[in-house]
Design a protein around this motif. Structure first.
Motif, PDB file in Angstrom:
ATOM      1  N   ARG A 195       0.846  -1.194   0.000  1.00 45.31           N
ATOM      2  CA  ARG A 195       0.000   0.000   0.000  1.00 45.31           C
ATOM      3  C   ARG A 195       0.878   1.240   0.000  1.00 45.31           C
ATOM      4  O   ARG A 195       1.873   1.315   0.719  1.00 45.31           O
ATOM      5  CB  ARG A 195      -0.921   0.016   1.218  1.00 45.31           C
ATOM      6  CG  ARG A 195      -1.600   1.351   1.451  1.00 45.31           C
ATOM      7  CD  ARG A 195      -2.572   1.310   2.587  1.00 45.31           C
ATOM      8  NE  ARG A 195      -3.727   0.499   2.274  1.00 45.31           N
ATOM      9  CZ  ARG A 195      -4.793   0.422   3.050  1.00 45.31           C
ATOM     10  NH1 ARG A 195      -4.827   1.076   4.196  1.00 45.31           N
ATOM     11  NH2 ARG A 195      -5.816  -0.317   2.710  1.00 45.31           N
ATOM     12  N   ALA A 234      -4.549   7.310   1.401  1.00 44.19           N
ATOM     13  CA  ALA A 234      -4.098   6.258   0.502  1.00 44.19           C
ATOM     14  C   ALA A 234      -3.912   6.802  -0.911  1.00 44.19           C
ATOM     15  O   ALA A 234      -4.752   7.542  -1.428  1.00 44.19           O
ATOM     16  CB  ALA A 234      -5.100   5.104   0.499  1.00 44.19           C
ATOM     17  N   GLU A 269      -2.847   0.876  -4.152  1.00 42.98           N
ATOM     18  CA  GLU A 269      -2.385  -0.409  -3.627  1.00 42.98           C
ATOM     19  C   GLU A 269      -2.042  -1.328  -4.784  1.00 42.98           C
ATOM     20  O   GLU A 269      -2.765  -1.391  -5.788  1.00 42.98           O
ATOM     21  CB  GLU A 269      -3.469  -1.043  -2.753  1.00 42.98           C
ATOM     22  CG  GLU A 269      -3.016  -2.295  -2.016  1.00 42.98           C
ATOM     23  CD  GLU A 269      -4.051  -2.787  -1.027  1.00 42.98           C
ATOM     24  OE1 GLU A 269      -3.791  -3.812  -0.366  1.00 42.98           O
ATOM     25  OE2 GLU A 269      -5.122  -2.165  -0.919  1.00 42.98           O
TER      26      GLU A 269
END
Length: 276
Positions: A21, A30, A33
């Protein structure tokens, strides 16, 4: 390379293992990934091109020196690995997750009568119930775990890929329904997708006399707030309902896998139809 022209620059490729990730270091947001071998993720785009370092080298004393015209990306990134398991064990500290993992698998996580005995995720293969399942036990969650309180945020990412969650509620809790709702609230705040993962609620420590006396009341309190009826009291010490739990978990896991396969097939057909 002080005199490069700036043309045809090579890509900077960082090779990472699967299930890596990428997130922003400061915010924790984020970026993406990488789950399968060969997948690629663009994390920093190059500039729009310019005169290159060679031109700047020739005009080092010129205060009006031209630099490449921007458009590039700079970021400080954090690379982290996620574990992949079929079933994730969640709950408050000292709810009995590690004890259950020891009873249902050959894993031997540390067990003690104080909170936060689990400091790292533990994996175990459960071979009961009709097939092998990979179970994952993470440290206990506290209110505010989605913001980093306790050890929660560091390990919640590991259960995001689980197809099924076993949500343990301490049978000795004075407010089992509130405890159940608090954990689900943390899941929702951390990731709505994680909160939508199917759950089985387990009331632990059912072998204790004072827990057994009010087990029906405890189950009824959780049932009143839970969106499903998958609630089971158990005892990892005496073995009460452990075999039944493994069988029901395996059956539910197969249902979830079948449903996810159908959804993936429907999405692929829809994508093909749009391309056509």
């Amino acid at each position: 390379r002080g005199k490069e022209s700036g043309r045809s620059a090579r890509e900077a490729i960082v090779r990472v293992p699967p299930n890596c990730r990428v997130s922003e270091l400061e915010s924790g947001d984020a970026v993406g990934e990488l789950r399968e071998p060969g997948e690629r993720l663009l994390i920093a785009a190059g500039g729009q091109g310019g005169e290159g370092n060679g031109d700047g080298y020739r005009r080092t004393r010129d205060s009006r020196r031209n630099y490449p015209p921007g458009g590039s990306t700079r970021a400080r990134l954090l690379l982290s690995m996620t574990l992949v398991a079929d079933v994730g064990l969640i709950g408050h500290p000292n709810a009995g997750k590690s004890t259950l993992l020891r009873a249902a698998t050959r894993a031997r996580p540390k067990v003690a009568d104080y909170p936060f005995t689990t400091l790292v995720p533990n994996l175990g293969v459960c071979e009961g119930g009709g097939g092998a399942m990979l179970w994952l036990d993470i440290p206990g969650l506290l209110e505010g775990a989605h913001e980093g309180r306790g050890l929660g945020r560091a390990f919640l990412r590991h259960v995001e890929r689980c197809r099924l969650l076993l949500h343990l509620v301490d049978g000795e809790s004075a407010e089992p329904a509130a405890e159940y709702l608090a954990i689900n609230r943390e899941l929702q705040l951390y990731s709505p997708r994680l909160a939508a993962t199917p759950q089985v609620v387990l009331v632990s420590k059912a072998e204790l006399p004072h827990v057994a006396e009010r087990i029906n009341e405890t189950v009824a309190a959780i049932r009143a707030v839970a969106p499903h009826g998958r609630i089971l009291p158990f005892s990892a010490h005496s073995g009460l309902n452990v075999q039944q739990l493994m069988q029901r978990t395996h059956a539910l896991l197969r249902q979830v896998q079948h449903q996810q396969a159908q959804e993936a097939e429907a999405e692929a057909e829809e994508a093909e139809a749009e391309e056509a």
